[in-house]
Design an enzyme around this catalytic site. Sequence first.
Site, PDB file in Angstrom:
ATOM      1  N   GLU A   1      26.897  43.831  52.217  1.00 32.65           N
ATOM      2  CA  GLU A   1      27.063  44.501  53.516  1.00 32.65           C
ATOM      3  C   GLU A   1      26.568  45.948  53.477  1.00 32.65           C
ATOM      4  O   GLU A   1      25.967  46.435  54.434  1.00 32.65           O
ATOM      5  CB  GLU A   1      28.530  44.430  53.944  1.00 32.65           C
ATOM      6  CG  GLU A   1      28.954  42.987  54.199  1.00 32.65           C
ATOM      7  CD  GLU A   1      30.388  42.886  54.644  1.00 32.65           C
ATOM      8  OE1 GLU A   1      31.281  42.929  53.783  1.00 32.65           O
ATOM      9  OE2 GLU A   1      30.628  42.793  55.858  1.00 32.65           O
TER      10      GLU A   1
ATOM     11  N   GLU B   1      33.346  35.767  50.958  1.00 39.88           N
ATOM     12  CA  GLU B   1      34.576  36.026  51.724  1.00 39.88           C
ATOM     13  C   GLU B   1      35.302  34.761  52.187  1.00 39.88           C
ATOM     14  O   GLU B   1      36.523  34.660  52.074  1.00 39.88           O
ATOM     15  CB  GLU B   1      34.275  36.904  52.952  1.00 39.88           C
ATOM     16  CG  GLU B   1      34.150  38.383  52.632  1.00 39.88           C
ATOM     17  CD  GLU B   1      32.756  38.785  52.196  1.00 39.88           C
ATOM     18  OE1 GLU B   1      31.934  37.879  51.903  1.00 39.88           O
ATOM     19  OE2 GLU B   1      32.474  39.987  52.149  1.00 39.88           O
TER      20      GLU B   1
HETATM   21  N1  COA Z   1      37.412  43.641  42.287  1.00 44.44           N
HETATM   22  C1  COA Z   1      38.016  44.212  41.235  1.00 44.44           C
HETATM   23  N2  COA Z   1      37.589  44.077  39.961  1.00 44.44           N
HETATM   24  C2  COA Z   1      36.481  43.341  39.760  1.00 44.44           C
HETATM   25  C3  COA Z   1      35.788  42.719  40.815  1.00 44.44           C
HETATM   26  C4  COA Z   1      36.294  42.897  42.125  1.00 44.44           C
HETATM   27  N3  COA Z   1      35.680  42.364  43.204  1.00 44.44           N
HETATM   28  N4  COA Z   1      34.730  42.039  40.299  1.00 44.44           N
HETATM   29  C5  COA Z   1      34.769  42.241  38.975  1.00 44.44           C
HETATM   30  N5  COA Z   1      35.820  43.023  38.640  1.00 44.44           N
HETATM   31  C6  COA Z   1      36.216  43.478  37.305  1.00 44.44           C
HETATM   32  C7  COA Z   1      36.883  42.341  36.526  1.00 44.44           C
HETATM   33  O1  COA Z   1      38.252  42.263  36.860  1.00 44.44           O
HETATM   34  C8  COA Z   1      36.637  42.779  35.102  1.00 44.44           C
HETATM   35  O2  COA Z   1      37.574  43.802  34.789  1.00 44.44           O
HETATM   36  P1  COA Z   1      38.267  43.821  33.307  1.00 44.44           P
HETATM   37  O3  COA Z   1      37.104  44.032  32.355  1.00 44.44           O
HETATM   38  O4  COA Z   1      39.192  44.987  33.400  1.00 44.44           O
HETATM   39  O5  COA Z   1      38.926  42.506  33.147  1.00 44.44           O
HETATM   40  C9  COA Z   1      35.262  43.441  35.166  1.00 44.44           C
HETATM   41  O6  COA Z   1      35.053  43.784  36.541  1.00 44.44           O
HETATM   42  C10 COA Z   1      34.139  42.518  34.739  1.00 44.44           C
HETATM   43  O7  COA Z   1      34.219  41.320  35.521  1.00 44.44           O
HETATM   44  P2  COA Z   1      34.304  39.850  34.884  1.00 44.44           P
HETATM   45  O8  COA Z   1      34.897  38.949  35.912  1.00 44.44           O
HETATM   46  O9  COA Z   1      34.964  39.903  33.538  1.00 44.44           O
HETATM   47  O10 COA Z   1      32.764  39.551  34.682  1.00 44.44           O
HETATM   48  P3  COA Z   1      32.070  38.110  34.706  1.00 44.44           P
HETATM   49  O11 COA Z   1      30.682  38.318  34.236  1.00 44.44           O
HETATM   50  O12 COA Z   1      32.899  37.093  34.007  1.00 44.44           O
HETATM   51  O13 COA Z   1      32.034  37.695  36.267  1.00 44.44           O
HETATM   52  C11 COA Z   1      31.714  38.028  38.613  1.00 44.44           C
HETATM   53  C12 COA Z   1      31.353  38.492  37.189  1.00 44.44           C
HETATM   54  C13 COA Z   1      31.065  38.973  39.616  1.00 44.44           C
HETATM   55  C14 COA Z   1      31.216  36.603  38.828  1.00 44.44           C
HETATM   56  C15 COA Z   1      33.237  38.034  38.784  1.00 44.44           C
HETATM   57  O14 COA Z   1      33.721  39.316  38.341  1.00 44.44           O
HETATM   58  C16 COA Z   1      33.709  37.829  40.183  1.00 44.44           C
HETATM   59  O15 COA Z   1      33.694  36.713  40.685  1.00 44.44           O
HETATM   60  N6  COA Z   1      34.168  38.925  40.855  1.00 44.44           N
HETATM   61  C17 COA Z   1      34.735  38.836  42.165  1.00 44.44           C
HETATM   62  C18 COA Z   1      33.670  38.655  43.255  1.00 44.44           C
HETATM   63  C19 COA Z   1      34.322  38.608  44.601  1.00 44.44           C
HETATM   64  O16 COA Z   1      34.884  37.613  45.009  1.00 44.44           O
HETATM   65  N7  COA Z   1      34.309  39.756  45.315  1.00 44.44           N
HETATM   66  C20 COA Z   1      35.001  39.925  46.563  1.00 44.44           C
HETATM   67  C21 COA Z   1      34.073  39.667  47.686  1.00 44.44           C
HETATM   68  S1  COA Z   1      34.902  39.834  49.253  1.00 44.44           S
END
Ligand code: COA
Length: 233
Positions: A109, A129
């Site tokens: 966005e 979302e």
């Molecule tokens: N909010 C808060 N923290 C987040 C985040 C988010 N949207 N996305 C990633 N992080 C943090 C993780 O909690 C992790 O923190 P930690 O190291 O303290 O545990 C760090 O960033 C690394 O993320 P991680 O999930 O371990 O990496 P990954 O390579 O396994 O996965 C993603 C990467 C992007 C696939 C996964 O982090 C994810 O699905 N994030 C959420 C995406 C999402 O749904 N966003 C909201 C959209 S409305």
Amino acid sequence: MLYEKRDGKAYITLNRPKALNAYNIEMRDGLYQVLGAVRDDPDVRVAVLRAVGDRAFCAGADLTEFLTAESPTLARKARWDRDVWGLFLSIEKPLIAALHGYVLGSGVEMALCCDIRIAADDAQLGLPETGLGIIPAAGGSQTLPRAVGLGRSLDMLLTGRWLTAREALRARLIDRLAPPAELSAVVDRLADRIASLPALAVASAKQAIVRGLDLNLADGLELEARLARRLVN
Ligand code: COA
């Protein structure tokens, strides 16, 4: 949020690499402040939105703050007081998004509030979302179809499917691709080019196209004529 200015260019840099630059309240407040600076500072001719860290531009809204607003009324008031997305979209200067890695939710966005989107070819873009039981609320449901059209917007939003950078280029969600190591040089060259052109003409061209898209043709032509007059008077 980091903010620097160089040779007519402003650089806004998301700076929470450990949380994959997830968008939180602090970031919202920082963004509001720096976007105000971009809008008001006559030295700024073009702005670049980019992010620190090699894994992500922004992994979406900070899920640790997810649905933690005190009440819908307070959330609405905060939004009214600090309408980041309205401010973003009201800026007349050109904005370039430099995208890499995960570009999710509010990451997409924010990019859609910019005028030109350049992505490293490792980028993955998606709007997850609906899978979280919400819809995009940073303008995405409106800005996405304006960029990629109805069918592709519905495909992305109803399924939550992510696009590779190449798919995003084909869908016109991004405008150019660059190898990751060259992203910042490609973006810099583009920003330099824009900064070298007459600022009012550039801002007027942006308004004519961006505002005109929301008008019927007759009103759009009137807008164009008004903006053109502003340049010769
Ligand atoms: N909010 C808060 N923290 C987040 C985040 C988010 N949207 N996305 C990633 N992080 C943090 C993780 O909690 C992790 O923190 P930690 O190291 O303290 O545990 C760090 O960033 C690394 O993320 P991680 O999930 O371990 O990496 P990954 O390579 O396994 O996965 C993603 C990467 C992007 C696939 C996964 O982090 C994810 O699905 N994030 C959420 C995406 C999402 O749904 N966003 C909201 C959209 S409305």
